[in-house]
Design an enzyme around this catalytic site. Structure first.
Site, PDB file in Angstrom:
ATOM      1  N   TYR A 100      -6.281  -0.869  -7.115  1.00  0.00           N
ATOM      2  CA  TYR A 100      -5.749  -2.128  -6.551  1.00  0.00           C
ATOM      3  C   TYR A 100      -5.129  -1.958  -5.159  1.00  0.00           C
ATOM      4  CZ  TYR A 100      -1.160  -1.247  -9.047  1.00  0.00           C
ATOM      5  OH  TYR A 100       0.012  -0.759  -9.524  1.00  0.00           O
ATOM      6  N   GLU A 101      -4.741  -3.055  -4.572  1.00  0.00           N
ATOM      7  CA  GLU A 101      -4.281  -3.085  -3.165  1.00  0.00           C
ATOM      8  C   GLU A 101      -5.325  -2.494  -2.225  1.00  0.00           C
ATOM      9  OE1 GLU A 101      -1.947  -4.727  -2.177  1.00  0.00           O
ATOM     10  OE2 GLU A 101      -0.874  -5.054  -4.047  1.00  0.00           O
ATOM     11  N   GLY A 102      -6.598  -2.775  -2.478  1.00  0.00           N
ATOM     12  CA  GLY A 102      -7.676  -2.190  -1.685  1.00  0.00           C
ATOM     13  C   GLY A 102      -8.108  -0.893  -2.340  1.00  0.00           C
TER      14      GLY A 102
ATOM     15  N   GLN B 233      -9.799   1.845   1.631  1.00  0.00           N
ATOM     16  CA  GLN B 233      -8.804   2.533   2.458  1.00  0.00           C
ATOM     17  C   GLN B 233      -9.505   3.477   3.429  1.00  0.00           C
ATOM     18  OE1 GLN B 233      -5.660   1.583   2.193  1.00  0.00           O
ATOM     19  NE2 GLN B 233      -6.068   0.346   0.373  1.00  0.00           N
TER      20      GLN B 233
ATOM     21  N   ARG C 251       0.823  -1.221   0.000  1.00  0.00           N
ATOM     22  CA  ARG C 251       0.000   0.000   0.000  1.00  0.00           C
ATOM     23  C   ARG C 251       0.851   1.263   0.000  1.00  0.00           C
ATOM     24  NH1 ARG C 251      -5.346  -2.025   3.529  1.00  0.00           N
ATOM     25  NH2 ARG C 251      -6.079  -3.272   1.776  1.00  0.00           N
TER      26      ARG C 251
END
Lengths: 597, 597
Positions: free
Chosen positions: A440-442, A447, A296
């Protein structure tokens, strides 16, 4: 064709003047990071990305990757050679552990280099990008044998690492994953299932690819609690460390994407592939979170890094493009028109990008230093403080900087007028590439939810209290000096808005969780603004100090003050409206029946 | 694959309940626009775009256009047939003048249909899109012979029209154009030069293409004052109206663009092509502005129309995608997860798009009605009032709605998570297509400058005064009713902010034009918010009235109130921060030397 020059001077300003990295020589590895070493890494890193990676960025976008009938993947022309340079230059080893062949430098130094690599060629940077996170997961949770087997080759980059979470029917909600792991009685498992959106899942760069795969072992609960983490190498590794048989894992297809086309985004089919449990069974998510938190930070940096390269190209165009006259009369009377950089609104677009590039750089490097402190601080108190702040701010760094990076890239594309829309100029690619970082990555909404629903309340709100105290203390220390007032006064006001929003959340978010959800996005934006406002004020202080001490580079520090002022005047002021959005609550947002949307 | 359903009901709501189109039956052509006629046009139009245009939107993006070695251009599969349907259905003739074969319906009706066409297939809609503007220019400035020769075939769509302004070295600053026109002594000119970014410049859809070209005639001043407008047909037209010889104009190449790939964006080479002067020499820019103003309304609508189709697809996904649980507990307990539309932040993204889609629709249709009034009002006073407001708001409609359309498309793409980034789902195309609308027909920064530097001050500020009075009168009339207070109170506050910003501009923009330039963008955003706030308040009033009168469609009107409230709570509140940006002035923005950027 677009160009790129790594902003080494600005990186150095943040490291030396803002973070005062020289004060941390007592930490492991920091003593080795002498000013000379840092300068050498940054300058050689700049040279590598400018000469090797940037020239194949646009062609990589145009060519994309090809999946061959045998399931192998061919990366665009030049990528394989460039990756060989990456290995030979030891660029993967910067902050990797010494005992496994790394250089043991501070994490913050590899973060600095990482930015340059992304700006020059984000799709390339993504190949080794997840390997660092994979190393961290194995370092923390893996067995000694696993560390010995995999980490040395991953540190050099000869082997790459990937992260396999998402499946066709689930991404955010990992409890739903269907990939199965059957124990074989010999300590290994057979992994079966389909993973999608696997960045660098298959490629021709590395000798082996170490997949970290989430799966549910036989008999495990079919919920998020039943998830275990497995190492699934593309090619099985023999006892002596040599490569053995091909594992039963294959790239089924490549996705056709809006951007990052030179990175192979794979559908990965695991068909009874041999996997090795990492750490304890059913503790897979925690192990994967080690990797995700690292990822992140890197993704937050992607937004900013694309904003930076877009900015550099927009500046060049704005100085070069002759069109119209300055509103106050010709600035370039001998020609038929002035360069468009004379126009206030063109400068607005450039400065709007610049405040997030430079502010985001400070944020990312600070984040890197906090990660160093989490691992290396000499007192538990210092370690915990760093951990609190970076845990709190990780979703902000990821969510806010990627939103702003996309906005910056879009603004910089706008400076080009119609030419910005033509692929030849390269600005479209920056926008298209930046777009993924918000997803992406959440996804950024996740977030925001992580921030308000998990991070704020952890340990009774200890982290957010520490955050407010940090900002307030800085304001109190500097508010009475005339030169700092233009930065501190708006920061204090914005911090007050953020505190009010936090109070509102405490009072309304617990009784009705939908209030927290409805407030989450503007709250994340507010915290992003206050964090950058704090860092900009610190940068202004550093610039003032440098000017007061005397410098042969006055214009650099004066420009820093101008840019800081632009942030205070044009961005920090948004917290007032954002607070009103937070306080709007969830009644209206939840009022409509789903079928009426 | 994405889908689309034309929002006929919402269009009807705006026409009947908000604009009260039935009250204008005294205007030419409006009496023919009976409720039955309008319903038939909208429903048949919906059917046409849904069945013919939408199915070739994604394939058109994937295929793009091809320039053949002979300079001809082949459009994607199905476009030629679809265009034949367009001609046969008479879709180009809706509001075209009856004496040239048009149906003479109100402009607002063709605006309504235009939205559907863009949502279904923007690249297709652009082929006939500029023809209407070209018709207007010839209608207002052309000779009778020119009208007879060109307009009937352009009305049916058998011939297309284009707009040729931009050259490689100039777009915004047309004074720099180099294309030459040499008089031939027989009333014709030879046109020589290169034009770029010519939408639909060459294609295989129409029998002929009528290029409207800006050029400087021999001896004309080499400034913006020397520009004349010429008709340059692709194929020369014989006296009897039949097609004659090929003119010396050719597509030199096609641009590779971020989006609208199915529209042929051409470099056009004029090599001594025969051209016919439109109107007076050296009055070309005025003649072209007739076309550009029409085009700007159409482009503003593009932003909104792409927001609409993106919204529809995001809603479908959000209802279908099962992932995670509602924050307040399972809503769908029999399944393993809830549809993501239960999440407040997903709803935020959807509603943020929806308020600009529905608000933008009201704005565009109101704009269309004002254009009708400019041409058809029965009193000069009424005509002038309409002209003042639409002149003032054209840059806002173009600039603000396209910014918001891109934002809406981006937000709706975000709802899809990783799937939004994959081309197969179609969301990327909406974002890529929407992006151009912020750039062409005058980049949005130029719109903002047009607003503050030209429109505000025209006729001593008569238009903006009328705008404020219109909003204030509405607020005064409705502020004291409990049901309207939630909409009127925030509108009054925002209108106050806009008035304060206007005052600031009057006091600071004249003494230092850079202040006007620096304030222009946030000022345009404020005016966009207040305009939509006004229209949303009117829509809320209409919804209340309908509910009070009794209706069998209660949920439609109740949802309108919820959406109006979302706009007031979450968008109108931004004017406070924007005012602070306006008041920041230009000192900081102008402080940095160009070379220090």
């Amino acid at each position: 064709m677009p160009s790129y020059h790594a902003p080494v001077k600005d990186t150095q300003f943040v490291l030396q003047h803002v973070l005062n990295i020289q004060n941390y020589a007592n930490l492991e590895g920091f003593a080795d990071a002498t000013p000379d070493t840092i300068a050498a890494v940054l300058e050689q890193g700049a040279k590598f990305v400018e000469e090797v990676l940037q020239p194949i960025n646009q062609s990589g976008d145009q060519e994309g990757c090809i999946r061959n009938p045998d399931g192998s993947v061919t990366t665009p022309k030049g990528f394989k050679e460039a990756y060989r340079h990456y290995i030979d230059g030891g660029w993967g080893t910067l902050s990797a552990p010494v005992e496994f062949g790394g250089q043991g430098l501070p994490h913050v130094i590899s973060i600095a280099f990482n930015e340059y690599m992304i700006s020059a060629n984000m799709a390339f940077a993504m190949y080794p990008g997840l390997t660092h996170g994979a190393i961290s997961s194995i370092m923390v949770r893996g067995s000694d044998a696993q560390k010995q087997t995999y980490i040395p080759k991953m540190v050099t980059g000869e082997w790459l690492g990937t992260m396999n979470l998402t499946e066709p029917h689930c991404g955010t909600d990992l409890g739903l994953i269907r990939t199965k792991a059957e124990p074989q009685g010999d300590g290994t498992y057979k992994i079966t299932g389909t993973k999608i959106f696997i960045s660098a899942g298959e490629n021709d760069l590395a000798d082996n690819i170490i997949h970290l795969v989430l799966a549910k072992a036989t008999g495990a609960p079919d919920t998020v609690k039943g998830i275990s983490l497995f190492i699934v190498p593309k090619i099985l590794v023999n006892e002596d460390g040599s490569l053995g048989a091909q594992n039963s894992v294959m790239c089924g297809s490549l996705e056709h994407k809006m951007g990052i086309k030179a990175n192979a985004t794979c559908v990965m089919n695991y068909d009874g592939a041999t996997g090795y449990l990492v750490g304890e069974r059913e503790k897979g998510l925690q192990a994967m979170f080690i990797m995700m938190n690292a990822a992140r930070l890197g993704v937050g940096q992607q937004g900013m890094a694309l904003g930076e390269v877009a900015y550099q190209n927009a500046v060049a165009y704005a100085k070069d493009r002759i069109q119209g006259r300055a509103l106050t009369g010709p600035q370039n009377p001998q020609a038929k028109a002035d360069p468009i950089i004379v126009h206030p609104d063109v400068r607005r677009m450039l400065l709007d990008a610049r405040v997030y590039n430079e502010g985001g750089r400070a944020f990312a490097l600070w984040g890197g230093l906090l990660v160093d402190l989490v691992h290396k601080a000499q007192t538990e108190e210092e370690r915990q403080q760093a951990d609190d702040i970076i845990s709190l701010l990780t979703p902000v760094l990821k969510g806010f900087l990627t939103d702003k990076g996309y906005e910056a890239a879009t603004n910089c594309q706008q400076v080009f007028g119609g030419h910005g829309y033509i692929e030849e100029w390269g600005m479209s690619q920056f926008v298209r590439d930046a777009r993924i970082s918000m997803i992406y990555e959440g996804a950024n909404g996740i977030q925001a939810l992580d921030l308000v629903a998990r991070k704020l309340g952890q340990n009774g709100g200890r982290a957010v209290r520490a955050f407010f105290e940090m900002v307030s203390t800085f304001c109190a220390e500097h508010k009475d000096t005339a030169e700092m007032a233009p930065f501190v006064a708006p920061l204090e006001k914005a911090n007050g808005h953020l505190q009010a929003a936090t109070m509102w959340l405490m009072q309304n978010g617990l009784t009705n969780p939908n209030n927290a959800g409805a407030a989450s996005y503007p709250y994340m934006q507010m915290m992003g603004l206050v964090t950058l406002g704090y860092l900009w004020a610190k940068m202004a202080k550093a610039a003032h100090d440098a000017l007061a001490a005397g410098t042969d580079d006055e214009s650099f520090f004066k420009n820093k003050l101008i840019t800081a002022k632009h942030f205070a005047e044009r961005h920090l002021v948004e917290t007032g409206s954002l607070l009103r959005k937070v306080e709007a609550g969830s009644d209206t947002i939840m009022a409509m029946a789903a079928n009426d949307f």
